[in-house]
Design an enzyme around this catalytic site. Structure first.
Site, PDB file in Angstrom:
ATOM      1  N   LYS A  37      18.673  54.700  35.349  1.00 21.07           N
ATOM      2  CA  LYS A  37      19.186  55.356  36.533  1.00 21.07           C
ATOM      3  C   LYS A  37      19.246  56.875  36.135  1.00 21.07           C
ATOM      4  O   LYS A  37      18.923  57.859  36.783  1.00 21.07           O
ATOM      5  CB  LYS A  37      20.351  54.749  37.235  1.00 21.07           C
ATOM      6  CG  LYS A  37      20.754  55.729  38.452  1.00 21.07           C
ATOM      7  CD  LYS A  37      21.682  54.877  39.282  1.00 21.07           C
ATOM      8  CE  LYS A  37      21.860  55.272  40.800  1.00 21.07           C
ATOM      9  NZ  LYS A  37      23.026  55.829  40.787  1.00 21.07           N
ATOM     10  N   LEU A  68      32.695  56.826  47.570  1.00 22.36           N
ATOM     11  CA  LEU A  68      32.291  55.576  47.118  1.00 22.36           C
ATOM     12  C   LEU A  68      33.720  54.518  47.101  1.00 22.36           C
ATOM     13  O   LEU A  68      33.652  53.451  47.304  1.00 22.36           O
ATOM     14  CB  LEU A  68      31.758  55.512  45.851  1.00 22.36           C
ATOM     15  CG  LEU A  68      30.613  54.475  45.289  1.00 22.36           C
ATOM     16  CD1 LEU A  68      29.613  54.322  46.474  1.00 22.36           C
ATOM     17  CD2 LEU A  68      30.096  54.788  44.005  1.00 22.36           C
TER      18      LEU A  68
HETATM   19  P1  NAP Z   1      33.770  61.882  45.520  1.00 20.75           P
HETATM   20  O1  NAP Z   1      33.393  61.772  47.095  1.00 20.75           O
HETATM   21  O2  NAP Z   1      34.031  63.177  45.243  1.00 20.75           O
HETATM   22  O3  NAP Z   1      35.150  61.008  45.165  1.00 20.75           O
HETATM   23  C1  NAP Z   1      35.951  61.262  44.163  1.00 20.75           C
HETATM   24  C2  NAP Z   1      37.329  61.170  44.620  1.00 20.75           C
HETATM   25  O4  NAP Z   1      38.168  60.912  43.284  1.00 20.75           O
HETATM   26  C3  NAP Z   1      37.791  62.395  45.265  1.00 20.75           C
HETATM   27  O5  NAP Z   1      38.651  61.860  46.436  1.00 20.75           O
HETATM   28  C4  NAP Z   1      38.936  63.046  44.188  1.00 20.75           C
HETATM   29  O6  NAP Z   1      39.837  63.650  44.902  1.00 20.75           O
HETATM   30  C5  NAP Z   1      39.320  61.693  43.550  1.00 20.75           C
HETATM   31  N1  NAP Z   1      39.987  62.161  42.207  1.00 20.75           N
HETATM   32  C6  NAP Z   1      39.564  62.779  41.357  1.00 20.75           C
HETATM   33  N2  NAP Z   1      40.484  62.914  40.191  1.00 20.75           N
HETATM   34  C7  NAP Z   1      41.398  62.105  40.588  1.00 20.75           C
HETATM   35  C8  NAP Z   1      42.762  61.952  40.157  1.00 20.75           C
HETATM   36  N3  NAP Z   1      43.362  61.963  38.782  1.00 20.75           N
HETATM   37  N4  NAP Z   1      43.553  60.816  40.845  1.00 20.75           N
HETATM   38  C9  NAP Z   1      43.224  60.403  41.875  1.00 20.75           C
HETATM   39  N5  NAP Z   1      41.902  60.870  42.617  1.00 20.75           N
HETATM   40  C10 NAP Z   1      41.229  61.650  41.995  1.00 20.75           C
HETATM   41  O7  NAP Z   1      32.750  61.212  44.652  1.00 20.75           O
HETATM   42  P2  NAP Z   1      31.750  59.964  44.978  1.00 20.75           P
HETATM   43  O8  NAP Z   1      30.351  60.362  45.648  1.00 20.75           O
HETATM   44  O9  NAP Z   1      32.725  58.867  45.740  1.00 20.75           O
HETATM   45  O10 NAP Z   1      31.317  59.572  43.559  1.00 20.75           O
HETATM   46  C11 NAP Z   1      32.065  58.836  42.647  1.00 20.75           C
HETATM   47  C12 NAP Z   1      31.206  58.337  41.426  1.00 20.75           C
HETATM   48  O11 NAP Z   1      30.325  57.365  41.975  1.00 20.75           O
HETATM   49  C13 NAP Z   1      30.398  59.551  40.810  1.00 20.75           C
HETATM   50  O12 NAP Z   1      30.215  59.406  39.584  1.00 20.75           O
HETATM   51  C14 NAP Z   1      29.099  59.192  41.635  1.00 20.75           C
HETATM   52  O13 NAP Z   1      28.066  59.955  41.057  1.00 20.75           O
HETATM   53  C15 NAP Z   1      28.980  57.884  41.809  1.00 20.75           C
HETATM   54  N6  NAP Z   1      28.049  57.497  42.762  1.00 20.75           N
HETATM   55  C16 NAP Z   1      28.293  57.848  43.982  1.00 20.75           C
HETATM   56  C17 NAP Z   1      27.600  57.331  45.061  1.00 20.75           C
HETATM   57  C18 NAP Z   1      27.568  57.754  46.439  1.00 20.75           C
HETATM   58  O14 NAP Z   1      26.802  57.725  47.404  1.00 20.75           O
HETATM   59  N7  NAP Z   1      28.578  58.656  47.003  1.00 20.75           N
HETATM   60  C19 NAP Z   1      26.569  56.451  44.777  1.00 20.75           C
HETATM   61  C20 NAP Z   1      26.277  56.066  43.512  1.00 20.75           C
HETATM   62  C21 NAP Z   1      27.109  56.401  42.551  1.00 20.75           C
HETATM   63  P3  NAP Z   1      39.645  65.046  45.357  1.00 20.75           P
HETATM   64  O15 NAP Z   1      38.930  65.008  46.719  1.00 20.75           O
HETATM   65  O16 NAP Z   1      41.269  65.528  45.638  1.00 20.75           O
HETATM   66  O17 NAP Z   1      39.175  65.983  44.274  1.00 20.75           O
END
Ligand code: NAP
Length: 307
Positions: free
Chosen positions: A186, A15
């Site tokens: 949600k 995201l």
């Molecule tokens: P994701 O792909 O796992 O991305 C999270 C990112 O945050 C990863 O790149 C992670 O790095 C990074 N991160 C974690 N700790 C950090 C730190 N201390 N400093 C810098 N970067 C850091 O997750 P996502 O799917 O984008 O989801 C993010 C949020 O949005 C979640 O709560 C999810 O439920 C919500 N969401 C997602 C979607 C979707 O379609 N993806 C839709 C609606 C809501 P590493 O890779 O190094 O761990």
């Protein structure tokens, strides 16, 4: 705060990359904040973030830094998972300008308050998004599902001036004075669908074979939402759950995808939050409690954190 402040995006996952590339494409100032020196070196070797949308991929050379370095931050988008949000924000709290705005994108409930209480005096704007993106490889995001993002501030109904940036970037959004209602709704949908897809190891559509279980959960979640002062979020929950199951029948839920890829889930901010809220209100929700126990057991069996 000026309309021209740079967006700092904390977390370049699915995201975070989707938001960053659209802001950059619209000519807005945006910088990434990555986990540490190793992550920054890997990103610099890659040369930028790639967004794939409707089978077209484009790389965007967005500047990046770690939490330690860089200029003061006036506008922060927190795009980590819910369980990482507070510690990630605390690591750069020293760089936040006194009038900084912080937008939290996390799913579920609980992490928003964790972030807000860690940053006294800063405005925290909560977001709830139905957009879908996934990360086929590091520094790439694929925009998999059009959707909408609601934003709101439980402490202040006045929208911030920078919402216009989201319009320029083509991010479908709406300001709402009832963001908590959106997040609760949600959360209830996620609690009624996602854990069961993990336990039955199935796509969303296959839950039509388990409608009694779904109905029992929806009845208890409705009671919980009403008790928590969210009657609108509770309204017609079961019929919306059935509609979502049908509309997304071919999809695997995000929690199912996390478990099947060996990734930590956000259980603590979904079922965990629901169970804690029920306990606070003295509500007994046997189906919801049993669901959390079964899911935790399954996660432990997969070697994943159960909370
Ligand atoms: P994701 O792909 O796992 O991305 C999270 C990112 O945050 C990863 O790149 C992670 O790095 C990074 N991160 C974690 N700790 C950090 C730190 N201390 N400093 C810098 N970067 C850091 O997750 P996502 O799917 O984008 O989801 C993010 C949020 O949005 C979640 O709560 C999810 O439920 C919500 N969401 C997602 C979607 C979707 O379609 N993806 C839709 C609606 C809501 P590493 O890779 O190094 O761990």
């Amino acid at each position: 705060m000026s309309g021209q402040a740079v967006w700092h995006v904390l977390g370049a996952g699915s995201l975070g990359t989707l938001w960053t590339c659209r802001l950059r494409r619209a000519g807005l100032g945006v910088r990434l904040i990555l986990r540490g020196a190793e992550s920054l070196a890997s990103y610099e070797r890659e040369g930028g973030l790639t967004l794939t949308e409707r089978s077209l991929s484009q790389q965007w050379p967005v500047p990046a830094e770690t939490a330690e370095d860089g200029l003061p931050i006036e506008r922060l988008l927190v795009a980590c998972k819910a369980y990482d949000a507070r510690s990630a924000v605390l690591a750069l709290a020293h760089r936040l300008a006194p009038d900084a705005d912080v937008v939290v994108l996390q799913n579920g409930l609980g992490s928003q308050d964790e972030v807000a209480s860690s940053l006294p005096g800063r405005r925290c704007i909560y977001a709830s998004s139905t957009e879908g993106a996934f990360r086929p490889q590091p520094w790439h995001s694929e925009f998999a599902g059009q959707g909408h993002t609601w934003l709101g501030d439980p402490a202040n109904p006045v929208p911030p001036p920078w919402l216009a940036d989201l319009g320029r970037a083509g991010i479908p959004h709406q300001w709402t004075p009832d963001i908590l209602g959106r997040l609760w709704r949600k959360l209830a949908l996620n609690c009624a669908i996602n854990p069961l897809t993990v336990l039955h190891d199935c796509r969303n559509g296959e839950l039509t074979q388990h409608v009694c279980e779904v109905a029992g959960l929806c009845a208890e979640l409705t009671e919980l939402l009403e008790c928590c002062g969210q009657p609108e979020a509770a309204s017609e929950l079961y019929s919306e759950v059935l509609r979502v199951i049908q509309a997304t029948a071919r999809n695997y839920s995000s929690m199912h995808q996390d478990v099947s890829h060996g990734r930590r889930t956000e259980i603590h901010y979904l079922l965990g939050y629901a169970c804690a809220a029920a306990a606070r209100h003295g509500l007994h929700l046997p189906h919801v409690l049993h669901l959390r126990e079964r899911l935790a057991e399954k996660l432990r069996a997969c070697g994943l954190p159960s909370d």
